[in-house]
Motif scaffolding. Sequence first.
Motif, PDB file in Angstrom:
ATOM      1  N   LEU A 109       0.820  -1.219   0.000  1.00  0.00           N
ATOM      2  CA  LEU A 109       0.000   0.000   0.000  1.00  0.00           C
ATOM      3  C   LEU A 109       0.847   1.259   0.000  1.00  0.00           C
ATOM      4  N   ILE A 110       1.896   1.253   0.804  1.00  0.00           N
ATOM      5  CA  ILE A 110       2.660   2.504   0.918  1.00  0.00           C
ATOM      6  C   ILE A 110       3.970   2.495   0.133  1.00  0.00           C
ATOM      7  N   HIS A 111       4.222   1.392  -0.587  1.00  0.00           N
ATOM      8  CA  HIS A 111       5.433   1.304  -1.422  1.00  0.00           C
ATOM      9  C   HIS A 111       6.689   1.626  -0.636  1.00  0.00           C
ATOM     10  N   ASP A 112       6.733   1.149   0.580  1.00  0.00           N
ATOM     11  CA  ASP A 112       7.917   1.443   1.383  1.00  0.00           C
ATOM     12  C   ASP A 112       8.335   0.201   2.149  1.00  0.00           C
ATOM     13  N   LEU A 113       9.636  -0.085   2.090  1.00  0.00           N
ATOM     14  CA  LEU A 113      10.158  -1.251   2.789  1.00  0.00           C
ATOM     15  C   LEU A 113      11.381  -0.805   3.588  1.00  0.00           C
ATOM     16  N   SER A 114      11.137  -0.495   4.857  1.00  0.00           N
ATOM     17  CA  SER A 114      12.265  -0.074   5.697  1.00  0.00           C
ATOM     18  C   SER A 114      13.065  -1.309   6.100  1.00  0.00           C
ATOM     19  N   GLU A 115      14.255  -1.064   6.624  1.00  0.00           N
ATOM     20  CA  GLU A 115      15.091  -2.181   7.090  1.00  0.00           C
ATOM     21  C   GLU A 115      14.362  -2.936   8.201  1.00  0.00           C
ATOM     22  N   LYS A 116      13.682  -2.155   9.049  1.00  0.00           N
ATOM     23  CA  LYS A 116      12.959  -2.759  10.177  1.00  0.00           C
ATOM     24  C   LYS A 116      11.865  -3.708   9.675  1.00  0.00           C
ATOM     25  N   THR A 117      11.128  -3.247   8.671  1.00  0.00           N
ATOM     26  CA  THR A 117      10.046  -4.076   8.127  1.00  0.00           C
ATOM     27  C   THR A 117      10.617  -5.312   7.437  1.00  0.00           C
ATOM     28  N   GLN A 118      11.702  -5.107   6.696  1.00  0.00           N
ATOM     29  CA  GLN A 118      12.314  -6.255   6.008  1.00  0.00           C
ATOM     30  C   GLN A 118      12.789  -7.300   7.021  1.00  0.00           C
ATOM     31  N   ASN A 119      13.362  -6.831   8.132  1.00  0.00           N
ATOM     32  CA  ASN A 119      13.805  -7.773   9.168  1.00  0.00           C
ATOM     33  C   ASN A 119      12.628  -8.518   9.778  1.00  0.00           C
ATOM     34  N   ALA A 120      11.525  -7.810   9.945  1.00  0.00           N
ATOM     35  CA  ALA A 120      10.325  -8.483  10.482  1.00  0.00           C
ATOM     36  C   ALA A 120       9.869  -9.555   9.493  1.00  0.00           C
ATOM     37  N   ILE A 121       9.813  -9.194   8.217  1.00  0.00           N
ATOM     38  CA  ILE A 121       9.347 -10.140   7.188  1.00  0.00           C
ATOM     39  C   ILE A 121      10.225 -11.391   7.148  1.00  0.00           C
ATOM     40  N   VAL A 122      11.525 -11.184   7.124  1.00  0.00           N
ATOM     41  CA  VAL A 122      12.437 -12.325   6.929  1.00  0.00           C
ATOM     42  C   VAL A 122      12.457 -13.255   8.161  1.00  0.00           C
ATOM     43  N   SER A 123      12.033 -12.718   9.294  1.00  0.00           N
ATOM     44  CA  SER A 123      12.029 -13.545  10.521  1.00  0.00           C
ATOM     45  C   SER A 123      10.988 -14.665  10.463  1.00  0.00           C
ATOM     46  N   TYR A 124       9.973 -14.492   9.592  1.00  0.00           N
ATOM     47  CA  TYR A 124       8.898 -15.498   9.546  1.00  0.00           C
ATOM     48  C   TYR A 124       9.401 -16.856   9.053  1.00  0.00           C
ATOM     49  N   GLY A 125      10.486 -16.886   8.293  1.00  0.00           N
ATOM     50  CA  GLY A 125      11.015 -18.169   7.817  1.00  0.00           C
ATOM     51  C   GLY A 125      11.337 -19.099   8.974  1.00  0.00           C
ATOM     52  N   GLU A 126      12.127 -18.595   9.918  1.00  0.00           N
ATOM     53  CA  GLU A 126      12.529 -19.425  11.061  1.00  0.00           C
ATOM     54  C   GLU A 126      11.388 -19.564  12.068  1.00  0.00           C
ATOM     55  N   ARG A 127      10.542 -18.537  12.165  1.00  0.00           N
ATOM     56  CA  ARG A 127       9.429 -18.651  13.117  1.00  0.00           C
ATOM     57  C   ARG A 127       8.489 -19.769  12.691  1.00  0.00           C
ATOM     58  N   LEU A 128       8.282 -19.884  11.389  1.00  0.00           N
ATOM     59  CA  LEU A 128       7.395 -20.938  10.876  1.00  0.00           C
ATOM     60  C   LEU A 128       8.065 -22.316  10.955  1.00  0.00           C
ATOM     61  N   SER A 129       9.284 -22.415  10.439  1.00  0.00           N
ATOM     62  CA  SER A 129       9.933 -23.739  10.378  1.00  0.00           C
ATOM     63  C   SER A 129      10.119 -24.317  11.780  1.00  0.00           C
ATOM     64  N   SER A 130      10.475 -23.451  12.739  1.00  0.00           N
ATOM     65  CA  SER A 130      10.763 -23.978  14.087  1.00  0.00           C
ATOM     66  C   SER A 130       9.495 -24.521  14.742  1.00  0.00           C
ATOM     67  N   GLN A 131       8.357 -23.910  14.448  1.00  0.00           N
ATOM     68  CA  GLN A 131       7.098 -24.434  15.014  1.00  0.00           C
ATOM     69  C   GLN A 131       6.785 -25.802  14.418  1.00  0.00           C
ATOM     70  N   ILE A 132       7.046 -25.937  13.129  1.00  0.00           N
ATOM     71  CA  ILE A 132       6.755 -27.211  12.454  1.00  0.00           C
ATOM     72  C   ILE A 132       7.661 -28.315  13.011  1.00  0.00           C
ATOM     73  N   VAL A 133       8.950 -28.024  13.106  1.00  0.00           N
ATOM     74  CA  VAL A 133       9.887 -29.050  13.586  1.00  0.00           C
ATOM     75  C   VAL A 133       9.618 -29.372  15.057  1.00  0.00           C
ATOM     76  N   ALA A 134       9.245 -28.356  15.849  1.00  0.00           N
ATOM     77  CA  ALA A 134       8.954 -28.599  17.274  1.00  0.00           C
ATOM     78  C   ALA A 134       7.770 -29.551  17.435  1.00  0.00           C
ATOM     79  N   THR A 135       6.805 -29.461  16.523  1.00  0.00           N
ATOM     80  CA  THR A 135       5.646 -30.373  16.596  1.00  0.00           C
ATOM     81  C   THR A 135       6.033 -31.765  16.114  1.00  0.00           C
ATOM     82  N   LEU A 136       6.901 -31.810  15.117  1.00  0.00           N
ATOM     83  CA  LEU A 136       7.296 -33.105  14.530  1.00  0.00           C
ATOM     84  C   LEU A 136       8.096 -33.962  15.510  1.00  0.00           C
ATOM     85  N   ILE A 137       8.963 -33.305  16.286  1.00  0.00           N
ATOM     86  CA  ILE A 137       9.855 -34.076  17.165  1.00  0.00           C
ATOM     87  C   ILE A 137       9.161 -34.347  18.501  1.00  0.00           C
ATOM     88  N   THR A 138       9.026 -35.607  18.803  1.00  0.00           N
ATOM     89  CA  THR A 138       8.315 -35.996  20.020  1.00  0.00           C
ATOM     90  C   THR A 138       9.010 -35.410  21.250  1.00  0.00           C
TER      91      THR A 138
END
Length: 270
Positions: A109-138
Amino acid sequence: MKVLKFGGTSVGSVESVLTLKQIVEHEAQKQPVVIVVSALGGITDKLLATAQLAKHGNEHWKNDFDAIADRHHRMINTIITDDQAREELSQTVDALLEQLRSIYFGVFLIHDLSEKTQNAIVSYGERLSSQIVATLITGAQWFDACQFIKTERENEKHKLDTELTNNLVRKTFVDLPRISLVPGFISRDKNTDEITNLGRGGSDYTAAIIAAALDAEVLEIWTDVDGFMTADPRVIKTAYTINELSYIEAMELCNFGAKVIYPPTIYPFV
Ligand code: ADP
Ligand code: ASP
Ligand code: MG
Protein backbone atom coordinates in the motif's frame (compact mmCIF):
# COMPACT_ATOMS: atom_id res chain seq x y z
CA MET A 1 24.67 -31.77 26.24
CA LYS A 2 24.87 -31.29 22.51
CA VAL A 3 23.74 -28.54 20.16
CA LEU A 4 22.64 -29.65 16.71
CA LYS A 5 21.95 -27.19 13.92
CA PHE A 6 19.98 -28.11 10.81
CA GLY A 7 20.14 -25.76 7.83
CA GLY A 8 17.65 -25.04 5.09
CA THR A 9 18.69 -28.13 3.16
CA SER A 10 17.88 -30.31 6.20
CA VAL A 11 14.40 -28.83 6.54
CA GLY A 12 13.81 -28.39 2.82
CA SER A 13 11.97 -31.57 1.92
CA VAL A 14 9.72 -34.09 3.62
CA GLU A 15 12.44 -36.71 3.35
CA SER A 16 15.14 -34.53 4.92
CA VAL A 17 12.94 -33.32 7.75
CA LEU A 18 12.03 -36.91 8.63
CA THR A 19 15.74 -37.77 8.73
CA LEU A 20 16.24 -34.80 11.05
CA LYS A 21 13.57 -36.25 13.38
CA GLN A 22 15.37 -39.60 13.48
CA ILE A 23 18.76 -38.04 14.19
CA VAL A 24 17.40 -35.81 16.96
CA GLU A 25 15.36 -38.51 18.68
CA HIS A 26 18.34 -40.87 18.56
CA GLU A 27 20.73 -38.27 20.01
CA ALA A 28 18.27 -37.25 22.72
CA GLN A 29 18.34 -40.78 24.13
CA LYS A 30 22.00 -40.23 25.00
CA GLN A 31 21.97 -36.65 26.35
CA PRO A 32 19.90 -33.44 26.36
CA VAL A 33 20.00 -31.69 22.99
CA VAL A 34 19.32 -28.17 21.80
CA ILE A 35 18.19 -28.11 18.18
CA VAL A 36 18.57 -24.99 16.05
CA VAL A 37 16.74 -24.84 12.73
CA SER A 38 16.80 -22.57 9.69
CA ALA A 39 13.85 -21.64 7.53
CA LEU A 40 12.64 -24.26 5.03
CA GLY A 41 15.21 -24.32 2.20
CA GLY A 42 14.81 -21.37 -0.15
CA ILE A 43 12.14 -19.62 1.94
CA THR A 44 14.37 -16.79 3.16
CA ASP A 45 15.12 -15.78 -0.45
CA LYS A 46 11.41 -16.01 -1.30
CA LEU A 47 10.39 -13.85 1.68
CA LEU A 48 12.83 -11.16 0.56
CA ALA A 49 11.88 -11.36 -3.12
CA THR A 50 8.17 -11.10 -2.26
CA ALA A 51 8.90 -8.02 -0.14
CA GLN A 52 10.53 -6.40 -3.17
CA LEU A 53 7.46 -7.12 -5.33
CA ALA A 54 5.17 -5.59 -2.70
CA LYS A 55 7.42 -2.56 -2.36
CA HIS A 56 7.27 -1.94 -6.10
CA GLY A 57 3.49 -2.17 -6.10
CA ASN A 58 3.51 -5.45 -8.03
CA GLU A 59 0.28 -7.40 -7.42
CA HIS A 60 2.19 -10.66 -7.89
CA TRP A 61 3.34 -10.43 -4.28
CA LYS A 62 0.04 -12.16 -3.47
CA ASN A 63 0.85 -15.20 -5.63
CA ASP A 64 4.30 -15.45 -4.10
CA PHE A 65 2.86 -15.15 -0.62
CA ASP A 66 0.34 -17.90 -1.43
CA ALA A 67 3.19 -20.12 -2.64
CA ILE A 68 5.08 -19.55 0.63
CA ALA A 69 1.96 -20.38 2.66
CA ASP A 70 1.26 -23.43 0.50
CA ARG A 71 4.79 -24.79 0.94
CA HIS A 72 4.36 -24.71 4.74
CA HIS A 73 0.84 -26.16 4.63
CA ARG A 74 1.98 -29.03 2.40
CA MET A 75 4.87 -29.81 4.70
CA ILE A 76 2.58 -29.87 7.75
CA ASN A 77 -0.05 -32.02 6.05
CA THR A 78 2.56 -34.56 4.98
CA ILE A 79 4.69 -34.91 8.08
CA ILE A 80 2.32 -34.34 11.02
CA THR A 81 0.11 -37.40 11.17
CA ASP A 82 -1.58 -36.85 14.53
CA ASP A 83 -4.88 -34.99 13.91
CA GLN A 84 -4.88 -32.92 17.08
CA ALA A 85 -1.20 -31.95 16.79
CA ARG A 86 -1.73 -30.98 13.15
CA GLU A 87 -4.79 -28.90 14.02
CA GLU A 88 -2.96 -27.00 16.78
CA LEU A 89 0.13 -26.45 14.63
CA SER A 90 -2.00 -25.26 11.71
CA GLN A 91 -3.61 -22.65 13.94
CA THR A 92 -0.22 -21.35 15.09
CA VAL A 93 1.17 -21.34 11.56
CA ASP A 94 -1.93 -19.70 10.08
CA ALA A 95 -1.77 -16.92 12.69
CA LEU A 96 1.88 -16.27 11.75
CA LEU A 97 1.06 -16.34 8.03
CA GLU A 98 -1.80 -13.90 8.57
CA GLN A 99 0.57 -11.46 10.29
CA LEU A 100 3.02 -11.86 7.40
CA ARG A 101 0.30 -11.22 4.82
CA SER A 102 -0.71 -8.02 6.66
CA ILE A 103 2.87 -6.76 6.69
CA TYR A 104 3.23 -7.43 2.93
CA PHE A 105 -0.07 -5.65 2.31
CA GLY A 106 1.19 -2.62 4.26
CA VAL A 107 4.39 -2.58 2.20
CA PHE A 108 2.34 -2.86 -1.00
CA LEU A 109 0.00 0.00 0.00
CA ILE A 110 2.66 2.50 0.92
CA HIS A 111 5.43 1.30 -1.42
CA ASP A 112 7.92 1.44 1.38
CA LEU A 113 10.16 -1.25 2.79
CA SER A 114 12.27 -0.07 5.70
CA GLU A 115 15.09 -2.18 7.09
CA LYS A 116 12.96 -2.76 10.18
CA THR A 117 10.05 -4.08 8.13
CA GLN A 118 12.31 -6.25 6.01
CA ASN A 119 13.81 -7.77 9.17
CA ALA A 120 10.32 -8.48 10.48
CA ILE A 121 9.35 -10.14 7.19
CA VAL A 122 12.44 -12.32 6.93
CA SER A 123 12.03 -13.55 10.52
CA TYR A 124 8.90 -15.50 9.55
CA GLY A 125 11.01 -18.17 7.82
CA GLU A 126 12.53 -19.42 11.06
CA ARG A 127 9.43 -18.65 13.12
CA LEU A 128 7.40 -20.94 10.88
CA SER A 129 9.93 -23.74 10.38
CA SER A 130 10.76 -23.98 14.09
CA GLN A 131 7.10 -24.43 15.01
CA ILE A 132 6.75 -27.21 12.45
CA VAL A 133 9.89 -29.05 13.59
CA ALA A 134 8.95 -28.60 17.27
CA THR A 135 5.65 -30.37 16.60
CA LEU A 136 7.30 -33.11 14.53
CA ILE A 137 9.85 -34.08 17.16
CA THR A 138 8.31 -36.00 20.02
CA GLY A 139 8.75 -34.15 23.32
CA ALA A 140 10.48 -31.08 21.90
CA GLN A 141 10.05 -27.80 23.75
CA TRP A 142 10.03 -24.64 21.61
CA PHE A 143 11.99 -21.58 22.73
CA ASP A 144 11.78 -18.06 21.34
CA ALA A 145 15.30 -17.06 20.26
CA CYS A 146 14.28 -13.37 20.33
CA GLN A 147 14.00 -13.60 24.11
CA PHE A 148 17.68 -14.39 24.54
CA ILE A 149 19.62 -13.60 21.33
CA LYS A 150 20.06 -9.83 21.73
CA THR A 151 21.62 -7.35 19.36
CA GLU A 152 22.50 -3.68 19.56
CA ARG A 153 23.01 -1.11 16.83
CA GLU A 154 26.60 -0.17 16.12
CA ASN A 155 27.77 1.73 13.03
CA GLU A 156 24.42 1.17 11.33
CA LYS A 157 24.70 -2.59 11.86
CA HIS A 158 23.09 -5.04 14.27
CA LYS A 159 25.75 -6.59 16.42
CA LEU A 160 25.34 -9.32 19.01
CA ASP A 161 25.50 -8.20 22.63
CA THR A 162 27.56 -11.21 23.66
CA GLU A 163 27.50 -10.71 27.41
CA LEU A 164 23.78 -10.08 27.67
CA THR A 165 23.03 -12.95 25.29
CA ASN A 166 25.25 -15.41 27.16
CA ASN A 167 23.56 -14.54 30.46
CA LEU A 168 20.10 -14.86 28.97
CA VAL A 169 20.93 -18.18 27.27
CA ARG A 170 22.22 -19.60 30.56
CA LYS A 171 19.10 -18.40 32.41
CA THR A 172 16.74 -19.72 29.74
CA PHE A 173 18.27 -23.20 29.70
CA VAL A 174 19.02 -23.54 33.42
CA ASP A 175 16.68 -26.54 33.56
CA LEU A 176 17.60 -28.16 30.29
CA PRO A 177 14.73 -30.12 28.72
CA ARG A 178 15.59 -33.35 26.92
CA ILE A 179 14.94 -31.68 23.55
CA SER A 180 14.88 -27.90 23.11
CA LEU A 181 13.98 -26.42 19.75
CA VAL A 182 15.20 -22.94 18.80
CA PRO A 183 14.69 -20.91 15.61
CA GLY A 184 18.07 -19.86 14.24
CA PHE A 185 19.00 -16.52 12.64
CA ILE A 186 16.51 -14.27 14.45
CA SER A 187 17.18 -11.93 17.35
CA ARG A 188 15.84 -8.79 18.98
CA ASP A 189 17.41 -5.35 19.52
CA LYS A 190 18.02 -4.99 23.25
CA ASN A 191 17.08 -1.27 23.25
CA THR A 192 14.24 -0.94 20.76
CA ASP A 193 12.85 -4.50 20.94
CA GLU A 194 12.60 -4.59 17.16
CA ILE A 195 13.19 -7.92 15.45
CA THR A 196 16.69 -8.21 14.01
CA ASN A 197 18.81 -11.07 12.71
CA LEU A 198 22.38 -12.31 12.75
CA GLY A 199 22.87 -11.95 8.97
CA ARG A 200 22.30 -14.38 6.09
CA GLY A 201 23.37 -17.87 7.09
CA GLY A 202 23.14 -16.77 10.73
CA SER A 203 21.51 -19.93 12.11
CA ASP A 204 24.99 -21.44 12.37
CA TYR A 205 25.89 -18.52 14.62
CA THR A 206 22.77 -18.95 16.81
CA ALA A 207 23.79 -22.56 17.39
CA ALA A 208 27.39 -21.60 18.18
CA ILE A 209 26.31 -18.89 20.63
CA ILE A 210 24.11 -21.35 22.51
CA ALA A 211 26.76 -24.09 22.46
CA ALA A 212 29.46 -21.78 23.83
CA ALA A 213 27.21 -20.19 26.48
CA LEU A 214 26.08 -23.60 27.76
CA ASP A 215 29.54 -25.12 27.45
CA ALA A 216 28.16 -27.89 25.24
CA GLU A 217 30.29 -30.95 24.68
CA VAL A 218 29.69 -30.74 20.95
CA LEU A 219 28.18 -28.44 18.36
CA GLU A 220 27.11 -30.32 15.24
CA ILE A 221 26.21 -28.45 12.08
CA TRP A 222 24.18 -30.75 9.84
CA THR A 223 24.04 -29.80 6.19
CA ASP A 224 24.19 -31.30 2.70
CA VAL A 225 27.98 -31.88 2.66
CA ASP A 226 30.12 -34.06 4.94
CA GLY A 227 32.17 -31.20 6.35
CA PHE A 228 34.59 -28.48 5.41
CA MET A 229 35.93 -29.26 1.95
CA THR A 230 38.91 -28.00 0.00
CA ALA A 231 36.50 -26.00 -2.19
CA ASP A 232 32.79 -25.65 -2.90
CA PRO A 233 31.87 -29.06 -4.42
CA ARG A 234 29.18 -27.35 -6.51
CA VAL A 235 31.97 -25.50 -8.32
CA ILE A 236 35.01 -27.78 -8.02
CA LYS A 237 34.01 -31.40 -8.63
CA THR A 238 37.30 -32.79 -7.25
CA ALA A 239 36.92 -31.04 -3.88
CA TYR A 240 37.32 -33.37 -0.90
CA THR A 241 36.45 -33.26 2.81
CA ILE A 242 39.08 -32.02 5.25
CA ASN A 243 39.29 -34.41 8.20
CA GLU A 244 40.46 -32.00 10.85
CA LEU A 245 40.79 -28.23 11.16
CA SER A 246 41.73 -25.95 14.03
CA TYR A 247 39.25 -23.21 14.91
CA ILE A 248 41.63 -20.63 13.46
CA GLU A 249 41.95 -22.56 10.18
CA ALA A 250 38.18 -22.96 10.02
CA MET A 251 37.73 -19.24 10.60
CA GLU A 252 40.21 -18.43 7.85
CA LEU A 253 38.47 -20.74 5.40
CA CYS A 254 35.11 -19.09 6.19
CA ASN A 255 36.52 -15.59 5.97
CA PHE A 256 38.04 -16.38 2.59
CA GLY A 257 34.68 -17.38 1.22
CA ALA A 258 33.98 -21.03 2.09
CA LYS A 259 30.24 -20.60 2.29
CA VAL A 260 29.70 -23.76 4.30
CA ILE A 261 29.67 -22.04 7.69
CA TYR A 262 28.70 -18.46 8.49
CA PRO A 263 32.05 -16.83 9.46
CA PRO A 264 31.16 -15.49 12.97
CA THR A 265 30.13 -19.03 13.97
CA ILE A 266 33.68 -19.80 15.06
CA TYR A 267 34.08 -16.63 17.20
CA PRO A 268 32.43 -17.98 20.38
CA PHE A 269 34.99 -20.82 20.50
CA VAL A 270 38.30 -18.98 20.07
P1 ADP B 1 22.66 -24.93 5.09
O1 ADP B 1 21.40 -24.61 4.36
O2 ADP B 1 22.65 -26.29 5.69
O3 ADP B 1 23.08 -23.85 6.06
P2 ADP B 1 24.64 -23.92 3.22
O4 ADP B 1 24.15 -23.83 1.82
O5 ADP B 1 24.73 -22.65 4.01
O6 ADP B 1 23.79 -25.04 3.99
O7 ADP B 1 26.11 -24.59 3.24
C1 ADP B 1 26.37 -25.82 2.61
C2 ADP B 1 26.88 -25.59 1.20
O8 ADP B 1 28.10 -24.84 1.26
C3 ADP B 1 27.28 -26.85 0.49
O9 ADP B 1 26.18 -27.39 -0.19
C4 ADP B 1 28.37 -26.38 -0.47
O10 ADP B 1 27.91 -26.24 -1.79
C5 ADP B 1 28.77 -25.00 0.02
N1 ADP B 1 30.20 -24.81 0.24
C6 ADP B 1 30.91 -23.71 -0.15
N2 ADP B 1 32.20 -23.82 0.17
C7 ADP B 1 32.34 -25.01 0.78
C8 ADP B 1 33.47 -25.69 1.38
N3 ADP B 1 34.69 -25.16 1.39
N4 ADP B 1 33.23 -26.90 1.97
C9 ADP B 1 32.01 -27.43 1.97
N5 ADP B 1 30.91 -26.85 1.42
C10 ADP B 1 31.07 -25.66 0.84
N1 ASP C 1 17.39 -18.66 6.82
C1 ASP C 1 18.53 -17.75 6.94
C2 ASP C 1 19.20 -17.61 5.57
O1 ASP C 1 18.79 -18.24 4.60
C3 ASP C 1 19.50 -18.16 7.99
C4 ASP C 1 20.16 -19.50 7.77
O2 ASP C 1 19.71 -20.28 6.96
O3 ASP C 1 21.15 -19.77 8.47
O4 ASP C 1 20.10 -16.84 5.46
MG1 MG D 1 24.16 -22.06 5.92
